[in-house]
Design an enzyme around this catalytic site. Sequence first.
Site, PDB file in Angstrom:
ATOM      1  CD  GLU A 166      -1.735  -2.317   1.857  1.00  0.00           C
ATOM      2  OE1 GLU A 166      -2.512  -3.142   2.090  1.00  0.00           O
ATOM      3  OE2 GLU A 166      -0.510  -2.550   2.401  1.00  0.00           O
ATOM      4  CE  LYS A 190     -17.109  -6.095   3.396  1.00  0.00           C
ATOM      5  NZ  LYS A 190     -16.553  -7.122   3.951  1.00  0.00           N
TER       6      LYS A 190
END
Length: 567
Positions: free
Chosen positions: A50, A162
Amino acid sequence: MQMSGAQMVCEAIIAEGVKTVFGYPGGAIMHVYDEIYKQNGFEHILNRHEQASVHAADGYARATGEVGVAMVTSGPGFTNAVTGLATAYMDSIPMVVISGQVPLSLIGTDGFQEIDAVGISRPCTKHNFLVRTLEELPRVLKEAFYIARSGRPGPVLVDIPKDITVDIGEFKYPDSVDIPSYKPTYKGNKRQIEKAVEAIKSAKKPLLYIGGGVVLSNAADLVRELAEKTQIPAVETLMARGVMGAKNPLLLGMLGMHGNYSSNMAMSETDLVISLGARFDDRVTGKLSEFAKYADIIHVDIDAANIGKLVDVDYPIVGDITQVLEKMLPLLDDVDTDRYNAWREILNRYDALHPQSYVDSDDVIKPQWAIERIGELLGEDAIITSDVGQHQMWAAQHYPFDRPRQWINSGGLGTMGFGFPAAIGAKRACPEKTVINITGDGSILMNMQELVTAAEYKIPVINVILNNHFLGMVRQWQTFFYEKRYSETDLTFQPNFKALAEACGGIGYDVTTKAEFDEALKDAIKQDKVCFMNVQTNRFEDVLPMVPAGGALFNMMLPQTTKGEEK
């Protein structure tokens, strides 16, 4: 139109004109990645870490001036991205990072892969958002891109739970943004500009102090026009290399800790500093009480917080450099350039006395020679990225940068591991350019997994590893200030860089002579694959000139000018 939050993210990215997104999937961002699979409005590049995703988006942004975009998951996915956010924040790079978050009901419960992304990123982002409702998601995304690219640019985080990415709702992407508390100043105060012009006309030893803000404002042509019209000599910061162009007779060079003699002496003796998009950081100023102590200061910056932060300013101008110079230039039509003749002659003598130099060798490759040779072979046709250390400073000193956005490096944060993924982003943004990452044997190991990314996506970045088997810059400080106690800086034990590149789908070269260097570089360009050029260099070469930390700019450690005994 009804769609899920994940679809809204993809549609917003497309609406913003983004062509490439860098990222790494995970549980909390999985719904968005499912929509990425279905769409064809932008490409996604899977980095292998990342941190590299954010650096690649950063390199893309620096090479183009557009907003870079990266995407990560929650928890460790986000914390891995923090170094990239901080790197972009310190150098004012426009970027939007979208992170997944645990569902709203789990926030604050120490749920699996939960982390306070907003709290952690607050010191190293221009702004951040935690999206709390599906209805606000389109507005937040629009504001994120606007904040990232406007005013003083910077990275913006959008943290999306989410459950919001799976919810269905109405998507209407805003056409414009109106944030009452955020109104950047672009024009510059007319009266202050007029006062600054009068100061320029009255000065005897003026100096243009050019910072990275000139690159961010796309103002290089106007700065060159200002220098040409006034015949005022110029110095560049590390972040501004290329603004004036290497062949410009008015350019003295880089100033600061590793600036050249004439640049640092010019700043020490000037009577008027004309600062354009620079922030007077400690690596430039040295000892503040001795910095430009005989000078009045004009400071043009789009961020009012920068003006007067470190030095007292006589002529503060808050505004975009492009717009300020467009107002300033017509007022300088009658400037008497002859009044600066004596000043320019003094600086020419300083440059002749101690030019930027090094002692070359026929027995071992000097890193300065390698960088100059890349410049001779590629010049303006290349984009140069770097990691952080001696190789970074040598590149800034010795490469003939001819244009802005040709030089991409981590200035403010000094992030080892930045160069390779940033080069991947720059190459994806500018496929017609040869992209060279000048790196060291310490830095390259920090994101070496990106060999796989570059090989998979056929991104032919050339990594020139100036290998001195040391953490070179730390070793240099240990030599000068720690009585040669080389504590944990010896990198004699290293991987086989050639084999490592080949194992990951690239090509490798071992280089020990100047002839081999030329042959390897030319072949690497021809092969059009990611590569490692492992260049054995002089182990104890130092970056000079050097101003010791906290010292005055005029107290420089200078290089030898004749061959002497090797250290």
